[in-house]
Design a protein around this motif. Structure first.
Motif, PDB file in Angstrom:
ATOM      1  N   GLU A 143      -3.154  -6.685  35.682  1.00  0.00           N
ATOM      2  CA  GLU A 143      -1.943  -7.811  35.704  1.00  0.00           C
ATOM      3  C   GLU A 143      -1.236  -7.699  34.744  1.00  0.00           C
ATOM      4  O   GLU A 143      -0.008  -6.394  34.704  1.00  0.00           O
ATOM      5  CB  GLU A 143      -1.397  -8.597  36.802  1.00  0.00           C
ATOM      6  CG  GLU A 143      -2.030  -8.300  38.460  1.00  0.00           C
ATOM      7  CD  GLU A 143      -1.986  -9.319  39.124  1.00  0.00           C
ATOM      8  OE1 GLU A 143      -1.259 -10.381  38.742  1.00  0.00           O
ATOM      9  OE2 GLU A 143      -2.656  -9.360  40.120  1.00  0.00           O
ATOM     10  N   ARG A 144      -1.598  -8.309  33.598  1.00  0.00           N
ATOM     11  CA  ARG A 144      -0.492  -8.635  32.282  1.00  0.00           C
ATOM     12  C   ARG A 144      -0.753  -7.180  31.484  1.00  0.00           C
ATOM     13  O   ARG A 144       0.003  -7.264  31.084  1.00  0.00           O
ATOM     14  CB  ARG A 144      -1.311  -9.513  31.589  1.00  0.00           C
ATOM     15  CG  ARG A 144      -1.036 -11.249  32.770  1.00  0.00           C
ATOM     16  CD  ARG A 144      -2.661 -12.459  31.854  1.00  0.00           C
ATOM     17  NE  ARG A 144      -1.988 -12.297  30.737  1.00  0.00           N
ATOM     18  CZ  ARG A 144      -2.794 -13.243  29.933  1.00  0.00           C
ATOM     19  NH1 ARG A 144      -3.689 -13.723  30.450  1.00  0.00           N
ATOM     20  NH2 ARG A 144      -3.105 -13.200  28.345  1.00  0.00           N
ATOM     21  N   ALA A 145      -2.413  -6.792  32.071  1.00  0.00           N
ATOM     22  CA  ALA A 145      -2.377  -5.420  31.190  1.00  0.00           C
ATOM     23  C   ALA A 145      -0.469  -4.797  31.105  1.00  0.00           C
ATOM     24  O   ALA A 145      -0.571  -3.302  31.087  1.00  0.00           O
ATOM     25  CB  ALA A 145      -3.462  -4.641  31.503  1.00  0.00           C
ATOM     26  N   GLU A 146      -0.862  -3.760  33.232  1.00  0.00           N
ATOM     27  CA  GLU A 146       0.594  -3.606  33.443  1.00  0.00           C
ATOM     28  C   GLU A 146       1.740  -4.199  32.834  1.00  0.00           C
ATOM     29  O   GLU A 146       2.417  -3.389  32.754  1.00  0.00           O
ATOM     30  CB  GLU A 146       0.308  -3.656  34.697  1.00  0.00           C
ATOM     31  CG  GLU A 146      -0.938  -3.095  35.841  1.00  0.00           C
ATOM     32  CD  GLU A 146      -0.141  -3.060  37.193  1.00  0.00           C
ATOM     33  OE1 GLU A 146       0.229  -2.686  38.031  1.00  0.00           O
ATOM     34  OE2 GLU A 146      -1.058  -3.381  37.873  1.00  0.00           O
ATOM     35  N   GLN A 147       2.160  -5.445  32.766  1.00  0.00           N
ATOM     36  CA  GLN A 147       3.520  -5.655  32.520  1.00  0.00           C
ATOM     37  C   GLN A 147       2.752  -5.166  30.942  1.00  0.00           C
ATOM     38  O   GLN A 147       4.606  -4.454  31.130  1.00  0.00           O
ATOM     39  CB  GLN A 147       3.273  -7.149  32.664  1.00  0.00           C
ATOM     40  CG  GLN A 147       2.886  -7.150  33.792  1.00  0.00           C
ATOM     41  CD  GLN A 147       3.281  -8.905  34.025  1.00  0.00           C
ATOM     42  OE1 GLN A 147       2.518  -9.655  33.008  1.00  0.00           O
ATOM     43  NE2 GLN A 147       2.650  -9.783  35.332  1.00  0.00           N
ATOM     44  N   VAL A 148       2.853  -5.274  30.180  1.00  0.00           N
ATOM     45  CA  VAL A 148       2.511  -4.662  28.866  1.00  0.00           C
ATOM     46  C   VAL A 148       2.632  -3.348  28.431  1.00  0.00           C
ATOM     47  O   VAL A 148       3.796  -3.140  28.189  1.00  0.00           O
ATOM     48  CB  VAL A 148       1.200  -5.225  28.493  1.00  0.00           C
ATOM     49  CG1 VAL A 148       1.369  -4.596  26.502  1.00  0.00           C
ATOM     50  CG2 VAL A 148       1.093  -7.024  27.567  1.00  0.00           C
TER      51      VAL A 148
END
Length: 449
Positions: A143-148
């Motif tokens: 999820e954090r990778a998507e946000q970045v």
């Protein structure tokens, strides 16, 4: 070159480097500039030109990019090399070591605001979580990778590995419907938007096959397999093609195409040998064992599954190891080694939970129920069937639910509870009527093949 910092930041950096080197403003300025220009630059009141920055970098003994952005020269390249090293470590099955490498890369990428490297490090940490069975942590990393990637304005195809990672983490946790929703909605957006990236589409279709099969949506699984096979010649990543062959084999098997399934797995195994990806090679042994078991060749099935379990255990891929163990236990039971099978299943259940491997936990309880029935222990058998039913209902695994309702109904009927048996049969028939249609909406748009 990366976008340079604002004049104030560059000015402070120039002043700090100048003082560290014991230079006066005049010494730094000569012969091309004046001390007054250096003073104005250090105060952040002027944006230096590229020529000025090159002059200052030469005088200060640093690289142009480091002076303009604060990042050491070749930092991005060095981090990419380290990313490759972490990927190779993970491919060798050393997930814990790889996680340490990815974590260090993540910290450095954040410090230097390198969004692409940060996203790749988060993706790597997510994959490590899938290996070790830390599904909540894996999902958070994806999820954090998507946000970045969204912050970096990355197009949808570039975000697909993170989306796929989220879907797989939900799938392994037993949340089949949500996993399929993530995969199908992304496929629909790609195909309707004309974003026909072969690698992205192949990754999504191959990842959807497992959830489709477990939900009883065999038609969609077969269609996804056909699309994946058609996309394979266009895909640039051989590891992706190998993974596709392994996933497609499961659908071919469901259609009774045993020889084709075995050939597909052989292709995948050869690709992974070439790439030296040990965990995926172990998964090929796993699927070959599954093929042999379904084809009645139990001796070869046991050998393949034992090899897969040994390889995955050595690589500390905890969740995958437990999944293979359930299938090995089924083969052992069918070969008359029920005591060994039961011991293996109890060991597996200690490592699984409703949130971590729900489907394989249900499969373990189902098989323990069958073993108990064979031993005429109907009370224990019923207890295992009911626990498996609860897990499958939560996951929405329609095909497995129908089979389990039949087993439970037969047990209830033999023990004289006819009404309860009829209820179990009716529940099972409801899941058999139209597999997948109660939980899946319209199929996603088709790719232009």
């Amino acid at each position: 070159m990366a976008e340079r910092d604002d004049p104030g930041v560059i000015g402070r950096r120039v002043q700090q480097l100048r003082v560290e080197r014991g230079l006066t403003q005049r010494q730094l300025a000569e012969p091309a500039y004046t001390p007054a220009y250096i003073s104005t630059l250090e105060s952040g009141r002027v944006r230096p030109s590229d020529d000025a920055l090159r002059h200052l970098a030469d005088r200060l003994g640093v690289g142009f990019e480091e002076l303009a952005t604060g990042r050491p020269a070749h930092l991005a390249t060095d981090l990419r090399l380290r990313l490759t090293g972490a990927q190779r470590t993970l491919a060798a099955g050393e997930a814990e070591t790889a996680a340490e490498q990815y974590a260090a890369l993540l910290a450095e990428a954040r410090r230097h605001e390198l969004l692409e490297v940060e996203a790749d490090a988060l993706l790597g940490l997510g994959e490590c979580g899938l290996y070790t069975g830390e599904l909540t942590e894996a999902r958070d990393h994806f999820e954090r990778a998507e946000q970045v990637l969204a912050e970096a304005d990355a197009p949808l195809p570039a975000r697909v590995p993170a989306l796929r990672g989220r879907a797989v983490s939900h799938y392994l946790a037993g949340e089949l419907r949500y996993a399929v929703y993530l995969l199908e909605s992304t496929l629909d957006e790609l195909n309707r938007g004309g974003l026909h990236d072969p690698d992205a589409l192949l990754l999504l279709y191959a990842s959807a096959i497992g959830p489709y099969m477990d939900m009883g949506a065999h038609a969609r699984a077969a269609q996804a397999a056909e699309y994946a096979l058609a996309l394979a010649p266009k895909a640039a990543d051989p590891a992706l093609v190998a993974r596709m062959h392994r996933s497609v084999a499961r659908t071919l098997l469901a259609e009774g195409r045993i020889a084709e399934a075995d050939a597909s797995l052989a292709k995948a195994a050869e690709l992974y040998r070439q790439l030296q990806i040990r965990t995926e090679l172990a998964n090929c042994h796993w699927m070959r064992g599954y093929v042999y078991a379904q084809n009645g060749d139990l001796e070869r099935a046991e050998a393949e599954l034992r090899e897969a379990r040994t390889m995955l255990t050595a690589q500390r891929a905890a969740l995958y190891t437990s999944q293979v163990a359930v299938e090995l236990a089924d083969v052992l039971h069918r070969r008359g080694k029920s005591d060994e099978a039961a011991a293996l299943l109890h060991e597996v259940l200690s490592d699984l939970s409703p949130e971590r491997g729900a489907l394989h936990s249900a499969a373990a309880h189902r098989l323990l129920g069958i073993i108990a029935e064979d031993a005429h222990d109907t009370e224990t058998a019923e207890e295992h069937y009911v626990r498996a039913l609860s897990l499958l209902e939560r996951a929405g695994a329609a095909g497995d639910l129908a089979d389990l309702c039949r087993l439970l109904g037969d047990l209830l009927r033999r023990t004289g509870r006819v009404e309860a048996a009829l209820d179990a049969y009716r529940t099972g028939l409801g899941h058999r009527t139209a597999p997948g249609t109660t939980t899946l909406g319209p199929a996603p748009a088709q790719p232009p093949l």
